[in-house]
Design an enzyme around this catalytic site. Structure first.
Site, mmCIF file in Angstrom:
data_model
loop_
_atom_site.group_PDB
_atom_site.id
_atom_site.type_symbol
_atom_site.label_atom_id
_atom_site.label_comp_id
_atom_site.label_asym_id
_atom_site.label_seq_id
_atom_site.Cartn_x
_atom_site.Cartn_y
_atom_site.Cartn_z
ATOM 1 N N LYS A 1 -24.200 -15.029 -2.164
ATOM 2 C CA LYS A 1 -25.129 -13.905 -2.108
ATOM 3 C C LYS A 1 -24.533 -12.851 -1.176
ATOM 4 C CE LYS A 1 -30.002 -12.755 -1.722
ATOM 5 N NZ LYS A 1 -29.798 -11.413 -1.205
ATOM 6 N N CYS B 1 -25.495 -5.428 45.122
ATOM 7 C CA CYS B 1 -25.555 -6.758 44.519
ATOM 8 C C CYS B 1 -26.975 -7.327 44.567
ATOM 9 C CB CYS B 1 -24.592 -7.684 45.264
ATOM 10 S SG CYS B 1 -24.711 -9.400 44.725
ATOM 11 N N GLU C 1 -23.103 -18.813 -7.141
ATOM 12 C CA GLU C 1 -22.374 -17.658 -6.610
ATOM 13 C C GLU C 1 -22.743 -17.442 -5.154
ATOM 14 O OE1 GLU C 1 -23.478 -14.382 -9.188
ATOM 15 O OE2 GLU C 1 -23.329 -15.667 -10.933
ATOM 16 N N CYS D 1 -26.871 -10.434 47.182
ATOM 17 C CA CYS D 1 -26.615 -10.337 48.623
ATOM 18 C C CYS D 1 -26.770 -8.919 49.170
ATOM 19 C CB CYS D 1 -25.220 -10.863 48.954
ATOM 20 S SG CYS D 1 -23.897 -9.796 48.366
ATOM 21 N N ASP E 1 -23.969 -9.608 0.953
ATOM 22 C CA ASP E 1 -24.922 -8.894 1.792
ATOM 23 C C ASP E 1 -24.519 -7.425 1.880
ATOM 24 O OD1 ASP E 1 -27.065 -8.479 3.360
ATOM 25 O OD2 ASP E 1 -26.254 -9.464 5.141
ATOM 26 N N LYS F 1 -27.880 -19.747 -10.494
ATOM 27 C CA LYS F 1 -28.404 -19.258 -11.770
ATOM 28 C C LYS F 1 -28.192 -20.302 -12.846
ATOM 29 C CE LYS F 1 -26.828 -14.650 -10.471
ATOM 30 N NZ LYS F 1 -25.819 -13.607 -10.644
ATOM 31 N N CYS G 1 -21.789 -13.698 49.685
ATOM 32 C CA CYS G 1 -22.702 -13.549 48.549
ATOM 33 C C CYS G 1 -23.077 -14.926 47.996
ATOM 34 C CB CYS G 1 -22.046 -12.704 47.467
ATOM 35 S SG CYS G 1 -23.080 -12.564 46.006
ATOM 36 N N LYS H 1 -31.099 -19.035 0.941
ATOM 37 C CA LYS H 1 -30.640 -18.231 2.074
ATOM 38 C C LYS H 1 -30.129 -19.102 3.219
ATOM 39 C CE LYS H 1 -31.855 -13.927 2.208
ATOM 40 N NZ LYS H 1 -33.176 -13.440 2.218
ATOM 41 N N SER I 1 -35.571 -8.345 -8.018
ATOM 42 C CA SER I 1 -35.129 -9.090 -6.840
ATOM 43 C C SER I 1 -35.134 -10.578 -7.225
ATOM 44 C CB SER I 1 -36.013 -8.791 -5.641
ATOM 45 O OG SER I 1 -37.321 -9.166 -5.911
ATOM 46 N N CYS J 1 -19.283 -7.154 43.011
ATOM 47 C CA CYS J 1 -19.970 -7.227 44.296
ATOM 48 C C CYS J 1 -18.896 -7.338 45.369
ATOM 49 C CB CYS J 1 -20.870 -8.461 44.311
ATOM 50 S SG CYS J 1 -21.274 -9.033 45.964
ATOM 51 N N GLU K 1 -22.838 -5.602 -6.207
ATOM 52 C CA GLU K 1 -23.080 -5.269 -4.807
ATOM 53 C C GLU K 1 -21.930 -4.423 -4.266
ATOM 54 O OE1 GLU K 1 -25.932 -6.719 -4.085
ATOM 55 O OE2 GLU K 1 -26.131 -6.826 -1.895
ATOM 56 N N ASP L 1 0.633 4.602 -2.320
ATOM 57 C CA ASP L 1 0.432 5.944 -1.762
ATOM 58 C C ASP L 1 1.507 6.918 -2.236
ATOM 59 O OD1 ASP L 1 -1.722 4.889 -0.479
ATOM 60 O OD2 ASP L 1 -0.694 4.607 1.440
ATOM 61 N N GLU M 1 3.649 1.851 -1.325
ATOM 62 C CA GLU M 1 4.164 2.166 -2.656
ATOM 63 C C GLU M 1 3.094 2.860 -3.493
ATOM 64 O OE1 GLU M 1 7.439 1.778 -5.435
ATOM 65 O OE2 GLU M 1 7.167 1.795 -3.269
ATOM 66 N N ASP N 1 0.819 -1.217 0.000
ATOM 67 C CA ASP N 1 0.000 0.000 0.000
ATOM 68 C C ASP N 1 0.854 1.270 0.000
ATOM 69 O OD1 ASP N 1 -1.959 -1.813 0.169
ATOM 70 O OD2 ASP N 1 -2.742 -1.173 2.130
ATOM 71 N N TYR O 1 -22.133 -9.034 -10.596
ATOM 72 C CA TYR O 1 -22.690 -10.379 -10.763
ATOM 73 C C TYR O 1 -23.729 -10.511 -11.875
ATOM 74 C CZ TYR O 1 -25.740 -8.093 -7.285
ATOM 75 O OH TYR O 1 -26.511 -7.206 -6.607
ATOM 76 N N ARG P 1 -30.633 0.652 -6.120
ATOM 77 C CA ARG P 1 -31.766 -0.109 -6.593
ATOM 78 C C ARG P 1 -33.075 0.670 -6.430
ATOM 79 N NH1 ARG P 1 -34.678 -5.125 -6.609
ATOM 80 N NH2 ARG P 1 -36.202 -4.762 -5.027
HETATM 81 S S1 IVH Z 1 -28.268 -11.591 -9.445
HETATM 82 C C1 IVH Z 1 -31.808 -10.782 -12.243
HETATM 83 N N1 IVH Z 1 -26.294 -12.381 -7.957
HETATM 84 O O1 IVH Z 1 -29.621 -10.205 -4.067
HETATM 85 C C2 IVH Z 1 -30.983 -11.194 -11.078
HETATM 86 N N2 IVH Z 1 -27.877 -10.902 -6.971
HETATM 87 O O2 IVH Z 1 -32.556 -10.896 -4.032
HETATM 88 C C3 IVH Z 1 -30.105 -10.095 -10.611
HETATM 89 N N3 IVH Z 1 -27.344 -10.282 -4.643
HETATM 90 O O3 IVH Z 1 -30.901 -7.190 -5.130
HETATM 91 C C4 IVH Z 1 -29.452 -10.335 -9.307
HETATM 92 N N4 IVH Z 1 -25.484 -11.421 -4.511
HETATM 93 O O4 IVH Z 1 -28.571 -7.152 -4.281
HETATM 94 C C5 IVH Z 1 -27.413 -11.631 -8.003
HETATM 95 N N5 IVH Z 1 -24.429 -13.148 -6.794
HETATM 96 C C6 IVH Z 1 -25.551 -12.402 -6.837
HETATM 97 C C7 IVH Z 1 -25.992 -11.638 -5.732
HETATM 98 C C8 IVH Z 1 -27.178 -10.905 -5.839
HETATM 99 C C9 IVH Z 1 -26.311 -10.607 -3.880
HETATM 100 C C10 IVH Z 1 -28.463 -9.429 -4.188
HETATM 101 C C11 IVH Z 1 -28.795 -8.294 -5.074
HETATM 102 C C12 IVH Z 1 -30.269 -8.394 -5.346
HETATM 103 C C13 IVH Z 1 -30.733 -9.410 -4.363
HETATM 104 C C14 IVH Z 1 -31.800 -10.271 -4.997
#
Ligand code: IVH
Length: 707
Positions: free
Chosen positions: A125, A421, A123, A424, A127, A303, A445, A327, A92, A439, A186, A47, A45, A43, A238, A146
């Site tokens: 998910k 306490c 993949e 006691c 967060d 997917k 106690c 999930k 979603s 205490c 994300e 900077d 370097e 890092d 993604y 979004r």
């Molecule tokens: S694909 C058409 N891939 O999950 C599909 N979504 O419930 C487009 N998310 O709002 C989404 N990791 O924020 C996709 N590997 C991943 C993901 C991902 C997290 C989130 C994303 C989306 C929500 C969907």
């Protein structure tokens, strides 16, 4: 060796060509770091070069390139975010939660693909917060959240501060950048960055962040990009929503690789898997790995890999038909804080405990969580009746991670830390500068006595089986015991008539009974022969754990020897510092403690327990002592043969200390797959790194053979 680049000394100006070369170099280094996950330089370097570029731009404002890393933060804070209508909505995804639902999904996808075992792109998910990035002719022109899926907020200025997001795409080999690209991904905060931030905030004041997800969301929605820039966010993409002027590969996985070639970071866990079996294995594998990742995930996304199949299946009103999110059981949930109780520990320490409306979190039902100490309550600004965020990740005990203040009704009550306490009534003392309140009741106690007995009978101590907390609670409550030594005076009648509940008007209290009583007496009898180290540990001297007790027992023949030792003598033992030494001296200076030891080990009269404490066999030189004593280990990454907790436990059993962070004093870092920043730190500091094979060999060398 990192590639080096000549940097003119201070006061030496750059030529325009050099300036341009430096901008390219910085962008290449950033890409290696974020996209390829293979840093080229330290890092410092980066900077150093960054400062050169910054200086050149100050001198020649007309040189300034739009994709210069200095251009990530610019302009004044916004008044508000402009609304952006997404040309293609941000969808979603359907959620599933069980193996059955997974099989259903796999079956539907198999049918859709003509009863073949289809390929999936599996993949993690992530967060964080979903964003859409628009690149026109390779230049980042807009970033939007979004929102409701159709209309989001323009967060371009903030997104530009995220170094993982290229301001300009790189042309793939033999090709050109697309004319137009809408890519989805994300924004999130890595755990180490999150922890660093909070450590600093706690030390120097500043906003303490609740969790990485909120941190990312809050940071991206700052009107001042300078604030976003400080939060060190990152990004993974993604989904390719739209692309013009570039031929696209026909599968999701290959498209991810294309995005990566364009300079966009893609998550490293993505895999192509086949059929229901492949999906299940991926889910299990990621679930196992979850704790060792440097970012939070809340499941996996599965997917269909074949894009033409995806297009045939299309979308429902809300979600794609060709993908689901499987999930994990949630690690964070919101519930009500019903009350705060104050527990009294063995040494009198007062621990506030949150009593919660029961919730399912991290795979278990949780109805209470430790609040550690008074400062923690203040830090959280906790009130009774609050909606609180409960976090339970892996084996970690449940924590109160934060308060949802927006949900306050005004009827919440302050938490009042007691002055006396609850067990006691003795005064509670808090030494200035210490976080722990105690205490002052000592042995009067009943709560301290109860905890002291539970410790005394525990497996690593006297190992008296059968004395659970309910029985001990009853013994103390019904005054059958008023000191540790009284345990050995119990007779069959005392125990058999012990009341296990209160009973009621028409029901007599339940008694322990003769059978159980006889078993307990037998267990007590068995404990009358005990090795010195276990007896010492059982006494519950402050900060003398099982390992320290073992060391002390190796140095001293018995209680009389140890009692005669001065603090200076004690400190000569490795692992015994001045605090522990002082606790030991203080313990033996207390007449009441000596009286109890006398009663436990004496045999002369009716009130003595007659415990026979066995000195340890003197180990021959170099033998018998713990081989890794005085060494400190750090664990990172995922080991194939065991979990990190188990690895840590085995090392501890050899006398090693386990630490959470690497410093110059660390003896070695044990490194599994997908290690975190601890590995980099170890390499920087020149700390020894042990990989799995060598680690197993080390255990074996010391007689440990994990299955
Ligand atoms: S694909 C058409 N891939 O999950 C599909 N979504 O419930 C487009 N998310 O709002 C989404 N990791 O924020 C996709 N590997 C991943 C993901 C991902 C997290 C989130 C994303 C989306 C929500 C969907």
């Amino acid at each position: 060796m990192p590639p080096s680049i000549d940097v003119p000394g201070e006061n030496m100006s750059l030529s325009k060509a050099q300036y341009s070369e430096y901008v390219d170099t910085l962008n290449r280094w950033a890409q290696a770091y974020y996209v390829d996950d293979a840093p080229l330089v330290p890092d410092s370097e980066y900077d150093r070069l960054y400062r050169e570029v910054e200086a050149a731009e100050l001198e020649h404002s007309d040189w300034r390139r739009a994709d210069s890393p200095t251009q990530r933060v610019g302009g004044a804070p916004l008044k508000s975010f402009a609304a952006v209508t997404h040309a293609i909505p941000l969808m979603s995804m359907g959620d599933i939660f069980s193996a059955d639902e997974l099989d259903d999904f796999a079956r539907r996808m198999a049918e859709a693909s003509g009863n073949m075992e289809p390929e999936f792109c599996a993949e993690v998910k992530l967060d964080g917060l979903a964003v859409s990035l628009i690149y026109e002719n390779g230049v980042l022109v807009r970033a939007a959240t979004r929102g409701d899926g159709k209309v989001g907020e323009d967060v371009t200025a903030n997104v530009r501060t995220i170094r993982a997001i290229p301001l300009k795409l790189i042309p793939p080999k033999g090709g050109r950048v697309p004319e137009y690209l809408d890519v989805r991904g994300e924004v999130f905060m890595e755990r180490d960055k999150f922890n660093e931030w909070n450590e600093r905030a706690l030390k120097h004041g500043g906003k303490v962040l609740v969790n990485p997800r909120n941190a990312a969301a809050g940071s991206l929605r700052q009107l001042d990009p300078k604030v976003t820039a400080q939060r060190k966010l990152t990004f993974n993409c993604y989904y390719l929503a739209d692309c013009r002027g570039l031929e696209l590969p026909p599968a999701q996985y290959e498209r991810l690789q294309l995005l990566k070639a364009l300079g966009l970071p893609v998550n490293a866990e993505a895999r192509v898997v086949t059929g229901a079996e492949g999906l299940r294995e991926f889910y299990e594998g990621i679930l196992q790995k979850r704790e060792s990742l440097n970012y939070d995930i809340d499941g996996v996304v599965l997917k269909l890999n074949d894009i033409s199949l995806q297009e045939r299946l299309g979308f429902t009103a809300k979600v794609p038909r060709w993908a689901v999110a499987y999930k994990f059981p949630p690690e964070e949930v919101v519930t009500e804080l019903i009350d705060v109780e104050f527990q009294v520990g063995r040494t009198g320490q007062i621990t506030p405990v949150a009593k919660l409306k029961t919730v399912y979190v991290g795979g278990a039902n949780v109805s209470s969580a430790t609040l550690h100490n008074e400062d923690e309550i203040k830090r959280l600004d906790l009130k009774i009746g609050d909606q609180v965020i409960i976090r339970r990740a892996g084996d970690v005990i449940p924590q109160v991670a934060g308060v949802v203040k927006e949900r306050r009704q005004g009827t919440e009550r302050e938490v009042v830390f007691p002055t006396h306490c609850p067990a006691c009534g003795s005064a509670i003392e808090r030494v200035a500068g210490e976080t722990i309140a105690r205490c002052s009741g000592g042995l009067v106690c009943p709560a301290q006595l109860r905890e002291g007995i539970l410790h005394f009978v525990s497996r690593e101590a006297m190992d008296i089986e059968g004395f659970g907390s309910r029985i001990v609670e009853a013994l103390v409550g019904q005054r059958k015991i008023s000191s540790l030594a009284d345990l050995y005076l119990l007779n069959l009648e005392d125990l058999a008539l012990l009341q296990l509940d209160e009973g009621s008007a028409d029901k007599k209290p339940r008694l322990l009974g003769k059978v159980v009583a006889a078993k307990l007496l037998e267990a007590i009898q068995k404990s009358r022969q005990v090795p010195f180290n276990r007896f010492l540990y059982a006494l519950g001297i402050r900060e003398v754990g099982a390992v320290t007790a073992q060391l002390l027992a190796e140095h001293y023949r018995g209680i009389a020897d140890l009692k005669a030792a001065t603090a200076d003598e004690l400190k000569e033992i490795p692992e015994v510092g001045s605090v522990v030494a002082q606790h030991i001296v203080d313990f033996f200076a207390e007449p009441h403690n000596l009286e109890i030891i006398e009663r436990l080990t004496g045999s002369g009269d009716l009130f003595s327990a007659g415990i026979s404490v066995q000195p340890l066999d003197r180990p021959a030189a170099g033998e018998g002592t713990l081989p890794l004593l005085g060494q400190s280990f750090v664990l990172t990454g995922t080991l194939e043969s065991m979990g990190r907790t188990e690895a840590g436990r085995l090392l501890q059993s050899l006398g090693a200390k386990i630490s959470g962070s690497v410093s110059a004093k660390t003896s070695a870092v044990v490194c599994g797959a997908a290690p975190g920043s601890k590995l980099t730190k170890a390499q920087q500091l020149g700390v020894r790194v042990i990989y799995e094979e060598e680690f197993l060999a080390l255990l074996k060398e010391h007689g440990l053979n994990p299955a």
